[in-house]
Design a protein around this motif. Sequence first.
Motif, PDB file in Angstrom:
ATOM      1  N   ARG A 295       0.891   4.192   2.322  1.00 47.69           N
ATOM      2  CA  ARG A 295      -0.489   3.843   2.658  1.00 47.69           C
ATOM      3  C   ARG A 295      -0.842   2.491   2.045  1.00 47.69           C
ATOM      4  O   ARG A 295      -1.670   2.394   1.146  1.00 47.69           O
ATOM      5  CB  ARG A 295      -1.459   4.933   2.187  1.00 47.69           C
ATOM      6  N   PRO A 296      -0.207   1.429   2.532  1.00 44.90           N
ATOM      7  CA  PRO A 296      -0.460   0.103   1.962  1.00 44.90           C
ATOM      8  C   PRO A 296      -1.879  -0.361   2.228  1.00 44.90           C
ATOM      9  O   PRO A 296      -2.492  -0.020   3.243  1.00 44.90           O
ATOM     10  CB  PRO A 296       0.565  -0.779   2.681  1.00 44.90           C
ATOM     11  N   GLY A 297      -2.417  -1.139   1.283  1.00 47.74           N
ATOM     12  CA  GLY A 297      -3.739  -1.710   1.446  1.00 47.74           C
ATOM     13  C   GLY A 297      -4.874  -0.723   1.265  1.00 47.74           C
ATOM     14  O   GLY A 297      -6.016  -1.012   1.620  1.00 47.74           O
ATOM     15  N   THR A 298      -4.584   0.425   0.703  1.00 50.64           N
ATOM     16  CA  THR A 298      -5.608   1.456   0.503  1.00 50.64           C
ATOM     17  C   THR A 298      -5.694   1.798  -0.976  1.00 50.64           C
ATOM     18  O   THR A 298      -4.723   2.267  -1.575  1.00 50.64           O
ATOM     19  CB  THR A 298      -5.267   2.738   1.284  1.00 50.64           C
ATOM     20  N   THR A 299      -6.853   1.555  -1.581  1.00 49.61           N
ATOM     21  CA  THR A 299      -7.026   1.895  -2.984  1.00 49.61           C
ATOM     22  C   THR A 299      -7.247   3.400  -3.119  1.00 49.61           C
ATOM     23  O   THR A 299      -8.049   3.983  -2.380  1.00 49.61           O
ATOM     24  CB  THR A 299      -8.215   1.143  -3.591  1.00 49.61           C
ATOM     25  N   ILE A 300      -6.548   4.018  -4.052  1.00 45.41           N
ATOM     26  CA  ILE A 300      -6.638   5.460  -4.263  1.00 45.41           C
ATOM     27  C   ILE A 300      -7.461   5.732  -5.518  1.00 45.41           C
ATOM     28  O   ILE A 300      -7.145   5.231  -6.600  1.00 45.41           O
ATOM     29  CB  ILE A 300      -5.236   6.080  -4.401  1.00 45.41           C
ATOM     30  N   ASP A 301      -8.525   6.504  -5.390  1.00 47.07           N
ATOM     31  CA  ASP A 301      -9.315   6.890  -6.560  1.00 47.07           C
ATOM     32  C   ASP A 301      -8.396   7.548  -7.583  1.00 47.07           C
ATOM     33  O   ASP A 301      -7.667   8.483  -7.265  1.00 47.07           O
ATOM     34  CB  ASP A 301     -10.413   7.887  -6.165  1.00 47.07           C
ATOM     35  N   THR A 302      -8.452   7.052  -8.824  1.00 43.28           N
ATOM     36  CA  THR A 302      -7.508   7.491  -9.858  1.00 43.28           C
ATOM     37  C   THR A 302      -8.230   7.679 -11.180  1.00 43.28           C
ATOM     38  O   THR A 302      -8.977   6.801 -11.612  1.00 43.28           O
ATOM     39  CB  THR A 302      -6.382   6.451 -10.024  1.00 43.28           C
TER      40      THR A 302
END
Length: 357
Positions: A297-304
Amino acid sequence: MASLQGNKDCYALVLLIIVSFYTTHADGEKIGVCYGMLSDSLPSHNEVVTLLKSNIGKVRLYEANRDAMQALKSSGIEVIVGIGNNELEKIAGDQGAANGWVNDNIKAFYPSVDIKYIAVGNEVFANRAYVSYLLPAMNNIQTALSNANLQNDIKVSTPHATSVLNNSYPPSQGTFGEDISSILKFLSDNDSPFMANVYPYFSYKDNTDSISADYALFRSMSTVVNDGSLMYNNLFDAMVDTFISAMEKLGHSNIPIVITETGWPSAGNVVATVDNARTYNNNLIKHVLSNAGTPKRPGTTIDTYIFALFNENQKGGDEEERHFGLFETNKTPAYTVFSSPESSRSLKVVYIYLTVV
C-alpha cells in the motif's frame, strides 16, 4: 516498557518534542503514544490531559474509565474507547447490556468527548476463553450504536496480536491461522479498520540468527526481502503487509489497517537497549510520517501507536515488559525522540493509550 541521552537543552524540551512531531501533511495525525497505567506512581488523568491537550489529537482507552473520559471532555482529543475482554460475555449475550454500555460510556460523553472508535476486547484470539463472545459482542455494540443513531460517527473494531497469523513469510504468503472471516466481513460491512499490534522487537529477539538488527530497526539501506515485485528493507512493513495479504486471501483487500501497538524496550533483554529503543522509535516516526506506506500500500500513511509513554513497574511478564516507556513515571525521559529534521509543519495530534485496570 531508561537514562537520558542528549544534552541539557534536549532534556528540557524532550516532552515538547514528543508531543509536537512534525509533518508536511495537514492531516498528519498518524503517530500515537500508548499511555499505560500499570504503575504505582502515575499522573492523574486530569494532569495528563492538562499537560498535553494543546498538542494531542487522539487518545485510546483500554476500557471506559469515567474519570479519564471526564478529563477528556471538551479537550478536542479524538478518543478510542475499549471494552475489556472480561466484559465480552455479558455484552455478547444481552443486547440490553450492550445498549446500556453504549448509553453509559458513549452517549453520556459524546460529542463533548470526540469518540471515533470502540475497540471490542484486545488480542482476543490469544485467549481462547473469549473468542466465542467476540463477534456477538461486536454485533451488539454496533446495534446499540445504531439505536443511538451514532453508527456513522463511531466505528467498531478489535485489535489482533500477530499470533492470529499462521504463515508470515514472505509477506505475500501471509495467512490467518484463525477463522476470522466473519470478523473481516463485519469490518467491511461497517467501514471499520482492522487493528493489529505489530512488534518487530519480539520477532528479532527470538530470531537474531536469521533477522538482522538493521532490518528490525529501519537501518537497512537496501532490500533485505525480495518478495516477487515487492521489496522490503524493514521488518515493520513486512509484518504489516503480512496482515494485508492475509486479508486479501479472504477476499478483503480494501479494509484499512491501524497499528494499535508497536515499540521497543530500553532494558530487560540483551537486545532491549536504550540505543535500540531510541533508534526504532525515531526511525518508525520518520517512516510513518513520510507517507511512504508499505510495498503493498505505497503512498498511504498508516495510523500507528508507539507503546508506551511510561515505563510500568507493575506490568507482568518478562522484565522487558516494564521498560517500553519513553518516560519514567516522574517524567524523566528514558531517551530522546526527535522528529524528522526536514519536516516543516507541526503535527496536530499524538495518540495516548490509557491502560485501565
